[in-house]
Design a protein around this motif. Structure first.
Motif, mmCIF file in Angstrom:
data_model
loop_
_atom_site.group_PDB
_atom_site.id
_atom_site.type_symbol
_atom_site.label_atom_id
_atom_site.label_comp_id
_atom_site.label_asym_id
_atom_site.label_seq_id
_atom_site.Cartn_x
_atom_site.Cartn_y
_atom_site.Cartn_z
ATOM 1 N N HIS A 156 -3.831 4.128 -9.295
ATOM 2 C CA HIS A 156 -5.176 3.843 -8.785
ATOM 3 C C HIS A 156 -5.661 2.484 -9.277
ATOM 4 O O HIS A 156 -6.286 1.725 -8.521
ATOM 5 C CB HIS A 156 -6.148 4.937 -9.236
ATOM 6 N N ALA A 157 -5.383 2.171 -10.539
ATOM 7 C CA ALA A 157 -5.801 0.884 -11.101
ATOM 8 C C ALA A 157 -5.091 -0.277 -10.393
ATOM 9 O O ALA A 157 -5.711 -1.303 -10.075
ATOM 10 C CB ALA A 157 -5.515 0.843 -12.597
ATOM 11 N N MET A 158 -3.790 -0.123 -10.121
ATOM 12 C CA MET A 158 -3.041 -1.180 -9.448
ATOM 13 C C MET A 158 -3.499 -1.347 -7.996
ATOM 14 O O MET A 158 -3.535 -2.462 -7.472
ATOM 15 C CB MET A 158 -1.546 -0.876 -9.493
ATOM 16 N N ARG A 159 -3.846 -0.226 -7.346
ATOM 17 C CA ARG A 159 -4.336 -0.319 -5.972
ATOM 18 C C ARG A 159 -5.636 -1.126 -5.922
ATOM 19 O O ARG A 159 -5.832 -1.978 -5.052
ATOM 20 C CB ARG A 159 -4.559 1.069 -5.375
ATOM 21 N N GLN A 160 -6.557 -0.844 -6.859
ATOM 22 C CA GLN A 160 -7.829 -1.565 -6.895
ATOM 23 C C GLN A 160 -7.591 -3.062 -7.124
ATOM 24 O O GLN A 160 -8.238 -3.905 -6.490
ATOM 25 C CB GLN A 160 -8.725 -0.997 -8.003
ATOM 26 N N PHE A 161 -6.659 -3.374 -8.023
ATOM 27 C CA PHE A 161 -6.353 -4.782 -8.298
ATOM 28 C C PHE A 161 -5.772 -5.454 -7.048
ATOM 29 O O PHE A 161 -6.162 -6.567 -6.696
ATOM 30 C CB PHE A 161 -5.354 -4.879 -9.454
ATOM 31 N N PHE A 162 -4.854 -4.763 -6.360
ATOM 32 C CA PHE A 162 -4.245 -5.326 -5.152
ATOM 33 C C PHE A 162 -5.288 -5.571 -4.067
ATOM 34 O O PHE A 162 -5.322 -6.644 -3.451
ATOM 35 C CB PHE A 162 -3.155 -4.401 -4.624
ATOM 36 N N TYR A 171 0.550 10.472 -3.799
ATOM 37 C CA TYR A 171 1.016 11.714 -3.189
ATOM 38 C C TYR A 171 1.887 12.526 -4.148
ATOM 39 O O TYR A 171 1.825 13.765 -4.166
ATOM 40 C CB TYR A 171 1.815 11.376 -1.923
ATOM 41 N N TYR A 172 2.673 11.824 -4.974
ATOM 42 C CA TYR A 172 3.629 12.527 -5.837
ATOM 43 C C TYR A 172 3.029 12.889 -7.199
ATOM 44 O O TYR A 172 3.401 13.898 -7.799
ATOM 45 C CB TYR A 172 4.866 11.650 -6.046
ATOM 46 N N ASN A 173 2.110 12.079 -7.695
ATOM 47 C CA ASN A 173 1.562 12.287 -9.037
ATOM 48 C C ASN A 173 0.122 12.810 -8.993
ATOM 49 O O ASN A 173 -0.631 12.509 -8.059
ATOM 50 C CB ASN A 173 1.577 10.957 -9.816
ATOM 51 N N GLU A 174 -0.231 13.569 -10.007
ATOM 52 C CA GLU A 174 -1.606 14.056 -10.142
ATOM 53 C C GLU A 174 -2.533 12.876 -10.473
ATOM 54 O O GLU A 174 -2.137 11.941 -11.166
ATOM 55 C CB GLU A 174 -1.691 15.101 -11.255
ATOM 56 N N ASP A 175 -3.781 12.963 -10.000
ATOM 57 C CA ASP A 175 -4.731 11.880 -10.243
ATOM 58 C C ASP A 175 -4.994 11.662 -11.724
ATOM 59 O O ASP A 175 -5.225 10.527 -12.164
ATOM 60 C CB ASP A 175 -6.058 12.153 -9.529
ATOM 61 N N GLU A 176 -4.975 12.735 -12.513
ATOM 62 C CA GLU A 176 -5.303 12.625 -13.938
ATOM 63 C C GLU A 176 -4.094 12.273 -14.801
ATOM 64 O O GLU A 176 -4.236 12.056 -16.004
ATOM 65 C CB GLU A 176 -5.906 13.945 -14.435
ATOM 66 N N SER A 177 -2.910 12.220 -14.196
ATOM 67 C CA SER A 177 -1.720 11.884 -14.976
ATOM 68 C C SER A 177 -1.700 10.387 -15.295
ATOM 69 O O SER A 177 -2.423 9.593 -14.675
ATOM 70 C CB SER A 177 -0.451 12.261 -14.207
ATOM 71 N N GLU A 178 -0.874 10.008 -16.254
ATOM 72 C CA GLU A 178 -0.821 8.605 -16.664
ATOM 73 C C GLU A 178 -0.390 7.706 -15.505
ATOM 74 O O GLU A 178 -1.018 6.680 -15.230
ATOM 75 C CB GLU A 178 0.148 8.442 -17.833
ATOM 76 N N ILE A 179 0.681 8.105 -14.807
ATOM 77 C CA ILE A 179 1.159 7.284 -13.683
ATOM 78 C C ILE A 179 0.160 7.313 -12.530
ATOM 79 O O ILE A 179 -0.047 6.305 -11.847
ATOM 80 C CB ILE A 179 2.545 7.758 -13.229
ATOM 81 N N GLY A 180 -0.484 8.461 -12.324
ATOM 82 C CA GLY A 180 -1.487 8.566 -11.258
ATOM 83 C C GLY A 180 -2.642 7.610 -11.481
ATOM 84 O O GLY A 180 -3.065 6.893 -10.558
ATOM 85 N N MET A 181 -3.174 7.563 -12.705
ATOM 86 C CA MET A 181 -4.279 6.648 -13.011
ATOM 87 C C MET A 181 -3.816 5.195 -12.947
ATOM 88 O O MET A 181 -4.562 4.308 -12.521
ATOM 89 C CB MET A 181 -4.834 6.974 -14.399
ATOM 90 N N THR A 182 -2.568 4.956 -13.367
ATOM 91 C CA THR A 182 -2.020 3.604 -13.282
ATOM 92 C C THR A 182 -1.933 3.148 -11.827
ATOM 93 O O THR A 182 -2.251 1.995 -11.505
ATOM 94 C CB THR A 182 -0.615 3.561 -13.914
ATOM 95 N N ARG A 186 0.832 -1.216 0.000
ATOM 96 C CA ARG A 186 0.000 0.000 0.000
ATOM 97 C C ARG A 186 0.858 1.255 0.000
ATOM 98 O O ARG A 186 0.440 2.297 -0.519
ATOM 99 C CB ARG A 186 -0.932 -0.020 1.215
ATOM 100 N N LEU A 187 2.065 1.169 0.579
ATOM 101 C CA LEU A 187 2.967 2.312 0.573
ATOM 102 C C LEU A 187 3.365 2.684 -0.855
ATOM 103 O O LEU A 187 3.514 3.871 -1.176
ATOM 104 C CB LEU A 187 4.216 1.982 1.408
ATOM 105 N N VAL A 188 3.519 1.681 -1.725
ATOM 106 C CA VAL A 188 3.828 1.939 -3.135
ATOM 107 C C VAL A 188 2.749 2.834 -3.747
ATOM 108 O O VAL A 188 3.039 3.840 -4.411
ATOM 109 C CB VAL A 188 3.938 0.616 -3.922
ATOM 110 N N PHE A 189 1.481 2.487 -3.521
ATOM 111 C CA PHE A 189 0.381 3.220 -4.129
ATOM 112 C C PHE A 189 0.150 4.566 -3.431
ATOM 113 O O PHE A 189 -0.259 5.540 -4.068
ATOM 114 C CB PHE A 189 -0.882 2.364 -4.091
ATOM 115 N N ASP A 190 0.412 4.623 -2.120
ATOM 116 C CA ASP A 190 0.294 5.894 -1.398
ATOM 117 C C ASP A 190 1.324 6.904 -1.913
ATOM 118 O O ASP A 190 1.011 8.088 -2.114
ATOM 119 C CB ASP A 190 0.485 5.666 0.105
ATOM 120 N N ASN A 191 2.554 6.445 -2.109
ATOM 121 C CA ASN A 191 3.602 7.327 -2.643
ATOM 122 C C ASN A 191 3.242 7.825 -4.034
ATOM 123 O O ASN A 191 3.455 9.000 -4.370
ATOM 124 C CB ASN A 191 4.940 6.581 -2.698
ATOM 125 N N CYS A 192 2.684 6.925 -4.844
ATOM 126 C CA CYS A 192 2.287 7.297 -6.207
ATOM 127 C C CYS A 192 1.212 8.373 -6.185
ATOM 128 O O CYS A 192 1.286 9.362 -6.920
ATOM 129 C CB CYS A 192 1.796 6.060 -6.957
#
Length: 329
Positions: free
Chosen positions: A315-321, A302-313, A294-300
């Motif tokens: 969120h998708a990985m967190r839901q899968f996890f 916090y650092y990236n915008e929600d609408e950015s490519e990495i930000g959306m990625t 969860r720390l991986v996704f929390d860091n993502c």
């Protein structure tokens, strides 16, 4: 039109057949699990699947006794059996299986028992296990010596004396003087009869030399359940790495390429680091593994915008996890 209807009917029949096969398989697994539980000797079950103590009745002066037990099963074990019978999915049966495994005293395996008299594990065929304390004694180490393996339940000398409700020394078998009671085993002993003799009465909880020696021998190890859970965590991290959206989290962020990242994120984490920690045994529980994931996704986030490519990625990985984690737990 007629052929399309026939195809739909066949498709429906196939689904019904698969559903029936799945239900039959679940019933078979549930029945096997119930049979497996019935094969486990009651003394190897932990509370609440087993009563906390067994009563021993002394008969004569030899090392024998009869167990006085209630015919009623513990409530927790009854509920477990009902849960197995009512299980409607493989995940529910998996929970029941983990619960049974957690309540089996694996540490009491006969493979780990040694004789309390001669302190060896030789001649396993002549090593008797007490049905109350699970400690071992060779037939030739008993007093008087036993010529054959007793039939039925057998209780060691310490448990028989303890159950007789008479506090007598296990060495001299007298009740005169101050007796010390071991907090780990049924042994009662005078301080002068202890080996080596004690010069003063211990203050607070006391363990006999045999129990202290056994405690020193035992090394802190992970439980069987924890090992199995961490194996599942290894499978989960591999599954995370194989996802199409996992590419930003596979390796640590490059400090040279993105130096400002480490000014914002104080505890970096990635899948490669998690996998290494799993391989090196640095996680003490599945919860510690989940916290790093969860720390991986929390860091993502916090650092990236929600609408950015990495930000959306992220969120998708967190839901899968979280979906996979819910299935495992």
């Amino acid at each position: 039109m007629g052929s399309q209807k026939m195809y739909e009917d066949n498709d429906c029949d196939n689904k019904l057949d698969k559903k029936k096969d799945s239900g039959s398989l679940l019933l078979l697994i549930a029945d096997s699990l119930i049979r497996l539980e019935a094969c486990v000797q009651r003394r190897y079950l932990k509370p609440p699947f087993r009563e906390k103590s067994l009563d021993v009745k002394k008969e004569g002066s030899d090392d024998s006794g009869k167990e006085m037990t209630s015919t009623e099963e513990p409530l927790a074990l009854t509920k477990w059996r009902m849960a197995v019978g009512d299980a409607k999915s493989a995940s529910q049966l998996g929970v029941c299986m983990n619960e049974l495994e957690k309540n089996i005293a694996w540490e009491k395996s006969p493979m780990k028992v040694f004789c309390v008299i001669c302190r060896t594990g030789d001649n396993e065929s002549l090593l008797l296990l007490c049905d109350n304390c699970d400690r071992g004694t060779h037939t030739y180490c008993c007093k008087p010596k036993l010529e054959s393996i007793p039939e039925g339940d057998w209780y060691c000398h310490d448990c028989v004396i303890n159950a007789s409700r008479k506090s007598v020394c296990n060495v001299c078998e007298t009740a005169r003087g101050i007796l010390l009671h071991c907090t780990e085993c049924p042994k009662v002993i005078h301080k002068r009869c202890h080996n080596p003799p004690l010069t003063r009465i211990p203050i607070g909880p006391w363990q006999c030399s045999e129990c202290r020696r056994q405690t020193r021998r035992s090394k802190p190890t992970r439980s069987r359940q924890t090992k199995d859970e961490l194996i599942m965590c290894q499978a989960l991290i591999l599954e995370l790495e194989n996802q199409d959206n996992s590419w930003p989290f596979l390796e640590p962020v490059d400090r040279k390429k993105v130096p400002e990242y480490f000014k914002v994120i104080k505890k970096p984490m990635d899948f490669s680091t998690i996998k290494t920690k799993l391989q090196e045994g640095k996680y003490s529980s599945k919860e510690a593994f989940a916290a790093d994931a969860r720390l991986v996704f929390d860091n993502c986030a916090y650092y990236n915008e929600d609408e950015s490519e990495i930000g959306m990625t992220g969120h998708a990985m967190r839901q899968f996890f979280e979906k996979k984690w819910a299935e495992l737990t």
